[in-house]
Scaffold this active site. Structure first.
Site, PDB file in Angstrom:
ATOM      1  N   LYS A   1       6.528  -3.621  -4.755  1.00  0.00           N
ATOM      2  CA  LYS A   1       7.946  -3.250  -4.754  1.00  0.00           C
ATOM      3  C   LYS A   1       8.542  -3.377  -3.364  1.00  0.00           C
ATOM      4  CE  LYS A   1      11.753  -1.572  -6.449  1.00  0.00           C
ATOM      5  NZ  LYS A   1      12.574  -2.527  -7.216  1.00  0.00           N
TER       6      LYS A   1
ATOM      7  N   TRP B   1      -2.859  -2.634  -1.668  1.00  0.00           N
ATOM      8  CA  TRP B   1      -2.425  -3.963  -2.110  1.00  0.00           C
ATOM      9  C   TRP B   1      -3.123  -4.933  -1.162  1.00  0.00           C
ATOM     10  CZ3 TRP B   1       0.673  -8.116  -0.347  1.00  0.00           C
ATOM     11  CH2 TRP B   1       1.160  -8.969  -1.356  1.00  0.00           C
TER      12      TRP B   1
ATOM     13  N   ARG C   1       4.913   0.575  -6.199  1.00  0.00           N
ATOM     14  CA  ARG C   1       4.867  -0.313  -5.037  1.00  0.00           C
ATOM     15  C   ARG C   1       3.919  -1.490  -5.256  1.00  0.00           C
ATOM     16  NH1 ARG C   1       6.603   2.588  -0.272  1.00  0.00           N
ATOM     17  NH2 ARG C   1       5.174   1.452   1.077  1.00  0.00           N
TER      18      ARG C   1
ATOM     19  N   HIS D   1      20.069 -35.567 -11.035  1.00  0.00           N
ATOM     20  CA  HIS D   1      19.503 -36.180  -9.826  1.00  0.00           C
ATOM     21  C   HIS D   1      17.990 -36.006  -9.782  1.00  0.00           C
ATOM     22  CE1 HIS D   1      23.509 -37.079  -8.463  1.00  0.00           C
ATOM     23  NE2 HIS D   1      23.854 -35.853  -8.830  1.00  0.00           N
TER      24      HIS D   1
ATOM     25  N   ASN E   1      -1.286   1.669   5.787  1.00  0.00           N
ATOM     26  CA  ASN E   1      -0.347   0.709   5.203  1.00  0.00           C
ATOM     27  C   ASN E   1       0.152  -0.171   6.342  1.00  0.00           C
ATOM     28  OD1 ASN E   1       1.734  -0.670   3.932  1.00  0.00           O
ATOM     29  ND2 ASN E   1       3.127   1.083   3.908  1.00  0.00           N
ATOM     30  N   GLY E   2       0.071  -1.498   6.164  1.00  0.00           N
ATOM     31  CA  GLY E   2       0.532  -2.403   7.214  1.00  0.00           C
ATOM     32  C   GLY E   2      -0.515  -3.460   7.498  1.00  0.00           C
TER      33      GLY E   2
ATOM     34  N   GLU F   1      19.110 -15.456 -10.313  1.00  0.00           N
ATOM     35  CA  GLU F   1      18.584 -14.122 -10.557  1.00  0.00           C
ATOM     36  C   GLU F   1      17.924 -14.049 -11.941  1.00  0.00           C
ATOM     37  OE1 GLU F   1      17.781 -11.782  -8.866  1.00  0.00           O
ATOM     38  OE2 GLU F   1      17.726 -10.004 -10.135  1.00  0.00           O
TER      39      GLU F   1
ATOM     40  N   LYS G   1      14.042 -13.080 -12.516  1.00  0.00           N
ATOM     41  CA  LYS G   1      13.693 -11.923 -13.334  1.00  0.00           C
ATOM     42  C   LYS G   1      12.685 -12.326 -14.404  1.00  0.00           C
ATOM     43  CE  LYS G   1      14.763  -9.401 -11.719  1.00  0.00           C
ATOM     44  NZ  LYS G   1      15.325  -8.825 -10.547  1.00  0.00           N
TER      45      LYS G   1
ATOM     46  N   GLU H   1       9.122 -13.323 -12.838  1.00  0.00           N
ATOM     47  CA  GLU H   1       8.300 -12.292 -12.211  1.00  0.00           C
ATOM     48  C   GLU H   1       7.678 -11.325 -13.211  1.00  0.00           C
ATOM     49  OE1 GLU H   1      11.914  -9.556 -10.351  1.00  0.00           O
ATOM     50  OE2 GLU H   1       9.968  -9.424  -9.400  1.00  0.00           O
TER      51      GLU H   1
ATOM     52  N   CYS I   1       0.829  -1.206   0.000  1.00  0.00           N
ATOM     53  CA  CYS I   1       0.000   0.000   0.000  1.00  0.00           C
ATOM     54  C   CYS I   1       0.870   1.266   0.000  1.00  0.00           C
ATOM     55  CB  CYS I   1      -0.869   0.045   1.248  1.00  0.00           C
ATOM     56  SG  CYS I   1      -1.860  -1.424   1.459  1.00  0.00           S
TER      57      CYS I   1
HETATM   58  O1  M6R Z   1      13.576  -4.122  -0.963  1.00  0.00           O
HETATM   59  P1  M6R Z   1      14.259  -5.457  -0.907  1.00  0.00           P
HETATM   60  O2  M6R Z   1      15.549  -5.479  -1.648  1.00  0.00           O
HETATM   61  O3  M6R Z   1      14.425  -5.973   0.490  1.00  0.00           O
HETATM   62  O4  M6R Z   1      13.294  -6.450  -1.657  1.00  0.00           O
HETATM   63  C1  M6R Z   1      13.578  -7.808  -1.732  1.00  0.00           C
HETATM   64  C2  M6R Z   1      12.728  -8.494  -2.767  1.00  0.00           C
HETATM   65  O5  M6R Z   1      11.375  -8.303  -2.483  1.00  0.00           O
HETATM   66  C3  M6R Z   1      13.032  -7.989  -4.183  1.00  0.00           C
HETATM   67  O6  M6R Z   1      14.366  -8.130  -4.526  1.00  0.00           O
HETATM   68  C4  M6R Z   1      12.164  -8.758  -5.196  1.00  0.00           C
HETATM   69  O7  M6R Z   1      12.550 -10.080  -5.259  1.00  0.00           O
HETATM   70  C5  M6R Z   1      12.242  -8.109  -6.585  1.00  0.00           C
HETATM   71  N1  M6R Z   1      10.937  -7.978  -7.118  1.00  0.00           N
HETATM   72  C6  M6R Z   1      13.043  -8.893  -7.546  1.00  0.00           C
HETATM   73  O8  M6R Z   1      13.099  -8.303  -8.789  1.00  0.00           O
END
Ligand code: M6R
Length: 609
Positions: free
Chosen positions: A604, A75, A27, A505, A99-100, A482, A486, A489, A2
């Site tokens: 985010k 959110w 976000r 395995h 937010n929270g 990574e 990427k 997501e 949020c």
């Molecule tokens: O703000 P942070 O770096 O702690 O966030 C960690 C993850 O939520 C963040 O890296 C997430 O995996 C990204 N969407 C990856 O692209």
């Protein structure tokens, strides 16, 4: 997660609130709403969907007119995304955004129902609105009612509040969830993050836990939980509105990929003194480093993946054991850490709930904590014993690229200094490695230039895949993780990363004719081993996309596409190889017509568990 904004000033507040919320879209959210003082009455407009849906609704039904109000992007956590569940939520005299997560909302709701109060939504937020309204109806004083209410709440919250009896005043309070107070000329703001208000002001206060802010057009007062005034240090953001725009690029993600060379320079250069890393300003010096026994790198998502690269690098050159942990696992498994251990928490936002909890747990157990954080003044940054800021600037795209890149650069700075402090490398090697790190911005720029076209081409081959594999060994495996994250997501194509030697395995049974496998093979000592694994998947029909180095001897017929990275210092190659992995994910998502910067279901800044 949020986003919260609030405004008191001289402009049309509905416009300011929507503008500010637009800057928080990154976000992630699924509904939006505002509440504005209109002729001394609170007028609410809210809608499921994107901000555009809210704006369209206001165009149809009338936009509230006034010079103060609060706004929110939601959110969903408690209750589906819907008009009713959208914020703001109200009691008789109180309207607020949140937010929270309120952990004890059920008990509080039962209590309020017994007092004859009823609820329209499924949210925990409406419970807070009703509880505050309940206390306000007895106490009749807004700040005291806020204090009384927050003492009843368990969980995390940042609240923007308006009271019908106090037109053109906005109240705010927070615990755990971030909130800043923007200070302008004859106008003041609240926001979850600086980008929301940067087009109006760069000056802001950081609200601390349980502090209450009262905003009017010409003044801001802040109180502690005992209703005592608090004096705050005014902060100034060191970037401007251009940093939060797309700068001519179609998406933030591709803009941020292109900003990586600058981000590395901004992060690394200030930490180099006389040709070697100097982390003194971060409270890290050779004495501290010499005494470290074990290192744990704890983080989530891409930040955790940067830790995977860090592990290989630190163990290789500093010969110090590193364990990488997912923060949400670390915090609940009673980890064996304590005095003499160093816990490195990596986070772009500095607010990730699991990473923050992991850091607090490590501190409780007596370990030293080092935070590698991008967002200035964030909670993780403030609570860590030692701190290295990455200087990526604001990262808006949900998919992390430049923040991940600068996390890598800090892993190297740290590893080099640790290796030298522990006597694992001599001065010549120390200087040499540092000089190579200083070359990375230029190299990354070259790689962006040289791999964009081929990455685009490769992505066209992935568009219809149901699933694919990323494989590699050692540092290449860390990178594969990574690359795979990427891709999944933002393109929504299922993918897994696998240590290439582990395939047989079990996982190799997934390979069928035409299944794409992205094989990363840049490390010379294990190149032949990875090539053997590539042959194994190729023999079972995989469509192989191989990423290796210029000059590598690629056996005939093992790869359908070969993407070559310029030769460079081997240990630093992850900083180059991650670029085509980012580009492949980006172009795949674009061609599939996805919302690249705000992928579905994601946020985010993950400020809830
Ligand atoms: O703000 P942070 O770096 O702690 O966030 C960690 C993850 O939520 C963040 O890296 C997430 O995996 C990204 N969407 C990856 O692209």
């Amino acid at each position: 997660m949020c986003g919260i904004v609030g405004y008191v000033g001289h402009r049309n507040s509905a416009d300011v609130l929507v503008n500010a919320l637009t800057r928080l879209e990154y976000r992630g959210y699924d509904s939006a709403g505002i509440a504005v003082f209109e002729n001394d009455k609170i007028s609410v407009a809210k809608s499921k969907g994107k901000l555009k849906d809210l704006v369209d609704k206001m165009d149809r039904e009338g936009k509230p007119q006034g010079i103060s109000g609060i706004g929110h992007t939601r959110w969903a956590t408690h209750g589906e995304p819907s008009d009713i569940n959208s914020h703001p939520h109200s009691g008789a005299k109180v309207t607020l955004v949140h937010n929270g997560i309120i952990e004890n909302y059920k008990e509080l709701k039962e209590f309020l129902e017994k007092q004859g109060r009823s609820f329209l939504s499924d949210t925990d937020t409406e419970v807070v609105a009703q509880l505050l309204d309940y206390y306000y109806s007895h106490i009749k004083e807004p700040v005291k009612a806020i204090i009384e209410t927050t003492q009843e709440l368990k969980g995390s919250f940042a609240l923007g509040i308006v009271f019908e009896d106090f037109p053109n005043k906005v109240f705010a309070v927070r615990r755990e969830s971030p909130l800043i107070i923007g200070i302008g000329k004859d106008e003041n703001f609240i926001a979850s993050d600086v980008p929301a208000i940067i087009q109006y002001t760069k000056d802001y206060y950081l609200l601390e836990h349980d502090e209450i802010a009262v905003l009017e057009q010409k003044r801001v007062r802040i109180f502690d939980i005992h209703y005592q005034p608090v004096k705050k240090e005014l902060k100034t953001a060191d970037w401007d509105v251009d940093a939060v725009g797309k700068g001519g690029y179609p998406h933030y993600m591709i803009k941020e990929i292109n900003e990586q060379p600058t981000a590395i320079k901004n992060t690394v250069l200030p930490r180099i003194k006389d040709g070697v890393p100097c982390l003194d300003e971060c409270n890290i010096n050779p004495e501290v480093l010499k005494n470290i026994k074990n290192i744990y790198i704890v983080a989530c998502g891409s930040a955790m993946h940067s830790g995977m690269v860090g592990k290989y690098v630190i163990e290789e050159i500093a010969r110090t054991a590193v364990t990488v942990d997912i923060a949400s696992e670390f915090r609940y498994r009673n980890p064996i850490v304590g005095k003499g251990d160093l816990i490195i928490i990596v986070s772009q936002s500095g607010e990730t709930a699991d990473s923050l909890a992991a850091m607090r747990l490590a501190k409780q157990k007596g370990a030293k904590t080092l935070a590698i954080v991008n967002a200035m003044g964030s909670t993780i940054a403030r609570e860590a014993d030692m701190l290295i800021y990455t200087h990526a600037g604001p990262e808006i795209s949900v998919a992390s690229t430049k923040a991940y890149m600068v996390q890598l650069s800090v892993m190297y700075l740290f590893a080099f200094e640790l290796a030298f402090a522990k006597g694992q490398i001599d001065e010549e090697k120390y200087r040499y490695l540092t000089s190579k790190l200083l070359e990375t911005p230029e190299m990354v720029e070259k790689v962006i230039e040289h791999t964009t076209e081929i990455s685009q081409k490769i992505s066209t081959k992935l568009l219809t895949a149901d699933s694919l594999l990323y494989i590699g060994r050692g540092l290449d495996y860390a990178l594969s993780m990574e690359g795979s994250l990427k891709l999944k997501e933002i393109s929504y194509i299922h993918s897994e990363s696998y240590a290439a030697g582990e395939l047989k395995h079990g996982t190799i049974s997934l390979i069928t004719k035409g299944m794409p496998v992205i094989a990363v093979a840049t490390q010379s000592s294990i190149y032949e081993k990875t090539v053997s694994n590539i042959k194994e998947v190729k023999a079972r029909g995989a469509k192989v996309i191989m990423i290796c180095r210029e000059g590598n001897d690629v056996p005939k017929d093992i790869a359908d596409y070969v993407l070559k990275i310029p030769n460079f210092e081997e240990i630093l190659l992850p900083m180059l190889v991650c670029v085509p992995l980012q580009l492949i994910a980006y172009y795949t998502a674009v061609q599939r017509g996805n919302d690249v910067d705000q992928p579905r279901n994601l946020a985010k800044s993950v400020t809830v568990e």
